[in-house]
Structures are given as structure tokens and as C-alpha cells.
Design a protein around this motif. Structure first.
Motif, PDB file in Angstrom:
ATOM      1  N   PHE A 226     -28.106 -35.307  -9.421  1.00 50.92           N
ATOM      2  CA  PHE A 226     -27.063 -35.793  -9.901  1.00 50.92           C
ATOM      3  C   PHE A 226     -26.850 -35.999 -11.324  1.00 50.92           C
ATOM      4  O   PHE A 226     -25.835 -36.403 -12.026  1.00 50.92           O
ATOM      5  N   GLU A 227     -27.754 -35.410 -12.111  1.00 52.95           N
ATOM      6  CA  GLU A 227     -27.872 -35.313 -13.609  1.00 52.95           C
ATOM      7  C   GLU A 227     -26.829 -34.357 -14.102  1.00 52.95           C
ATOM      8  O   GLU A 227     -26.596 -33.205 -13.480  1.00 52.95           O
ATOM      9  N   ARG A 228     -26.108 -34.615 -15.353  1.00 49.07           N
ATOM     10  CA  ARG A 228     -25.023 -33.837 -15.874  1.00 49.07           C
ATOM     11  C   ARG A 228     -26.114 -32.647 -16.461  1.00 49.07           C
ATOM     12  O   ARG A 228     -26.753 -32.965 -17.409  1.00 49.07           O
ATOM     13  N   ARG A 229     -25.659 -31.278 -16.319  1.00 50.49           N
ATOM     14  CA  ARG A 229     -26.291 -30.187 -17.041  1.00 50.49           C
ATOM     15  C   ARG A 229     -25.783 -29.810 -18.163  1.00 50.49           C
ATOM     16  O   ARG A 229     -24.537 -30.000 -18.174  1.00 50.49           O
ATOM     17  N   PRO A 230     -26.375 -29.452 -19.299  1.00 50.07           N
ATOM     18  CA  PRO A 230     -25.644 -29.170 -20.496  1.00 50.07           C
ATOM     19  C   PRO A 230     -25.086 -27.805 -20.414  1.00 50.07           C
ATOM     20  O   PRO A 230     -24.783 -27.227 -21.897  1.00 50.07           O
ATOM     21  N   TYR A 231     -24.687 -27.180 -19.410  1.00 49.33           N
ATOM     22  CA  TYR A 231     -23.817 -25.821 -19.392  1.00 49.33           C
ATOM     23  C   TYR A 231     -22.757 -26.054 -18.143  1.00 49.33           C
ATOM     24  O   TYR A 231     -22.862 -26.921 -17.309  1.00 49.33           O
TER      25      TYR A 231
ATOM     26  N   HIS B 250     -22.012 -18.346 -13.594  1.00 47.88           N
ATOM     27  CA  HIS B 250     -22.130 -17.779 -14.745  1.00 47.88           C
ATOM     28  C   HIS B 250     -22.368 -18.933 -15.871  1.00 47.88           C
ATOM     29  O   HIS B 250     -22.073 -18.588 -17.289  1.00 47.88           O
ATOM     30  N   GLY B 251     -22.353 -19.785 -15.537  1.00 43.38           N
ATOM     31  CA  GLY B 251     -22.184 -21.201 -16.322  1.00 43.38           C
ATOM     32  C   GLY B 251     -23.054 -20.951 -17.416  1.00 43.38           C
ATOM     33  O   GLY B 251     -22.687 -21.204 -18.641  1.00 43.38           O
ATOM     34  N   ARG B 252     -24.502 -20.676 -17.297  1.00 42.09           N
ATOM     35  CA  ARG B 252     -25.240 -20.317 -18.682  1.00 42.09           C
ATOM     36  C   ARG B 252     -25.116 -19.473 -19.664  1.00 42.09           C
ATOM     37  O   ARG B 252     -25.388 -19.735 -20.704  1.00 42.09           O
ATOM     38  N   GLY B 253     -24.272 -18.375 -19.131  1.00 40.90           N
ATOM     39  CA  GLY B 253     -24.045 -17.467 -20.104  1.00 40.90           C
ATOM     40  C   GLY B 253     -22.760 -17.461 -20.580  1.00 40.90           C
ATOM     41  O   GLY B 253     -22.466 -16.581 -21.556  1.00 40.90           O
ATOM     42  N   ARG B 254     -21.932 -18.630 -20.313  1.00 41.52           N
ATOM     43  CA  ARG B 254     -20.692 -18.680 -21.049  1.00 41.52           C
ATOM     44  C   ARG B 254     -20.658 -19.332 -22.290  1.00 41.52           C
ATOM     45  O   ARG B 254     -21.543 -20.058 -22.664  1.00 41.52           O
ATOM     46  N   VAL B 255     -19.729 -18.568 -23.139  1.00 37.90           N
ATOM     47  CA  VAL B 255     -19.754 -19.277 -24.424  1.00 37.90           C
ATOM     48  C   VAL B 255     -19.323 -20.643 -24.758  1.00 37.90           C
ATOM     49  O   VAL B 255     -18.167 -21.002 -24.087  1.00 37.90           O
ATOM     50  N   LYS B 256     -20.053 -21.450 -25.220  1.00 39.61           N
ATOM     51  CA  LYS B 256     -19.750 -22.868 -25.179  1.00 39.61           C
ATOM     52  C   LYS B 256     -18.593 -23.082 -25.912  1.00 39.61           C
ATOM     53  O   LYS B 256     -17.583 -23.999 -25.554  1.00 39.61           O
ATOM     54  N   GLU B 257     -18.356 -22.794 -27.380  1.00 39.26           N
ATOM     55  CA  GLU B 257     -17.557 -23.392 -28.372  1.00 39.26           C
ATOM     56  C   GLU B 257     -16.843 -22.092 -29.066  1.00 39.26           C
ATOM     57  O   GLU B 257     -17.946 -21.469 -29.867  1.00 39.26           O
ATOM     58  N   SER B 258     -15.787 -21.856 -29.188  1.00 43.23           N
ATOM     59  CA  SER B 258     -15.217 -20.696 -30.005  1.00 43.23           C
ATOM     60  C   SER B 258     -14.902 -21.199 -31.589  1.00 43.23           C
ATOM     61  O   SER B 258     -15.101 -22.422 -31.567  1.00 43.23           O
ATOM     62  N   GLU B 259     -14.870 -20.340 -32.552  1.00 38.09           N
ATOM     63  CA  GLU B 259     -14.531 -20.614 -33.872  1.00 38.09           C
ATOM     64  C   GLU B 259     -13.559 -21.651 -34.109  1.00 38.09           C
ATOM     65  O   GLU B 259     -13.459 -22.540 -34.824  1.00 38.09           O
ATOM     66  N   TYR B 260     -12.420 -21.164 -33.320  1.00 37.19           N
ATOM     67  CA  TYR B 260     -11.147 -21.898 -33.376  1.00 37.19           C
ATOM     68  C   TYR B 260     -11.303 -23.308 -32.956  1.00 37.19           C
ATOM     69  O   TYR B 260     -10.749 -24.211 -33.589  1.00 37.19           O
ATOM     70  N   LEU B 261     -12.045 -23.460 -31.733  1.00 35.79           N
ATOM     71  CA  LEU B 261     -12.222 -24.937 -31.084  1.00 35.79           C
ATOM     72  C   LEU B 261     -12.967 -25.790 -32.269  1.00 35.79           C
ATOM     73  O   LEU B 261     -12.633 -26.966 -32.467  1.00 35.79           O
TER      74      LEU B 261
END
Length: 201
Positions: free
Chosen positions: A26-31, A36-47
């Protein structure tokens, strides 16, 4: 003959949790979730640029329209636009009152200014966005010195560090503005270049 209750029973639920990893399941994962969660881009330059702009806005308690005007004014002035922007925000009267320790928060400082408790160079000012300049002298009105916020400010004097570009006389809570703050004297955790990039698009 006992009726089958399925995995809804307490023992079965506990067994199921043990099988999938106990409390760690039940722990929150950092992705993000999903295949495809691990491969997704976390933050864009605009964000990142947007977040930095919002951080500065919320820190100083300014609406978007007014913040954009500060940016446009900073872009017109000489010097690095990002640093000039932070200087304009720091030299707002409500922020100066907060930095000098006469208010616990910028919101309280804004309220004290709006209620006309201060004199700038001997003249009453009740506009929180009033731009303070080098060598300005800010005084608490004599009638206001005995009120609770300023009595508390005297008692708590020294609890919070005062930036080097300001000086406060504790006896009468007079604020002396020695200079325009330099970037090194502004301790707001903001990357101003990202804000410039956000607005310059």
C-alpha cells in the motif's frame, strides 16, 4: 455444513495482504501506475516553468494579472530580468513589513498596511503593493504602536533574522531601507530564470 464465505473473511484478507507484500503493497510508488509508469516522462519543461512561477506567486500572495505586470516592468528595466523581478517583489511595502519582523506572515503584513498603520517618509500609505525605495523610512503610526500586533512585534524582536538591506529600530519599530536587495539577500527558493522563460514564450 458451513457456508463458504470467500476471501471477505478476516483471515483470508490477512493472508492475501501477506501474499502480495504486506503493508508495503500500500506504499506510494515514486512513478505513475500502470504498465508504462516507470518509462513515462515525469515533468515537462513547461511544467517546471509553470510550477516555479506559481511558487513565486503564492510566496508573495499575488494574483496572475499583477504578477505579469511585475514581469513586464522587470523586462523594461536594466539588468537581469529575473533578478529585477525578485527585487520588485521584495520591495513591496507588505513584504518589507514582513521581512522586518513586524508581521508574522505576508498576509498579516498586507492587512496591517491596508488598515493604514504605517507612514513612509512621514506620509500615510495604505497600499500593500507600494514600492519602497533606497533610503526610505517606514514608521508605525504613533496611535498604532500600542495595538496588539505591534506590542507582539516588539516582544518577539530578534526571533527572525532581518535581511541586511533593512534595519529596524526596536524602540519605535522604525524600518530603514539601506539599499535595494541583491539576489544573494533574497532567500526565496525560486529559480527566477524559469519564470523568465515561461513568460518569454
Amino acid at each position: 455444513m458451513a457456508r463458504y464465505t470467500g476471501p471477505a473473511t478476516r483471515i483470508s484478507r490477512r493472508l492475501k495482504v501477506d501474499l502480495v507484500g504486506g503493508d508495503q503493497a500500500f506504499e506510494r510508488r515514486p512513478y505513475p501506475p500502470g504498465q508504462h509508469g516507470r518509462g513515462r516522462v515525469k515533468e515537462s519543461e513547461y511544467l517546471l516553468q509553470l510550477q516555479e512561477k506559481q511558487k513565486a506567486r503564492y510566496t508573495y500572495g499575488i494574483l496572475e494579472r499583477q504578477f505579469r505586470k511585475y514581469y513586464e516592468e522587470a523586462a523594461r528595466r536594466e539588468g537581469k530580468t529575473g533578478e529585477v523581478l525578485l527585487q520588485l517583489l521584495e520591495t513591496r511595502l507588505d513584504n518589507v513589513i514582513y521581512r522586518a519582523g513586524l508581521a508574522r506572515t505576508r498576509r498579516q503584513a498586507r492587512q496591517l498596511v491596508s488598515h493604514a498603520h504605517f507612514l513612509v517618509n512621514g506620509k500615510k500609505v495604505n497600499i500593500p503593493s507600494y514600492q519602497v525605495s533606497k533610503f526610505d523610512i517606514i514608521d508605525v503610526k504613533p496611535k498604532s504602536l500600542g495595538t496588539l500586533p505591534f506590542v507582539a512585534a516588539k516582544e518577539s524582536y530578534g526571533d527572525r533574522p532581518i535581511p541586511g538591506w533593512l534595519q529596524v529600530v526596536q524602540s519605535n519599530l522604525r524600518i530603514l531601507v539601506h539599499q535595494t536587495p541583491e539576489r544573494a539577500q533574497i532567500d526565496v527558493p525560486v529559480t527566477e530564470q524559469l519564470i523568465v522563460e515561461y513568460y518569454s514564450k
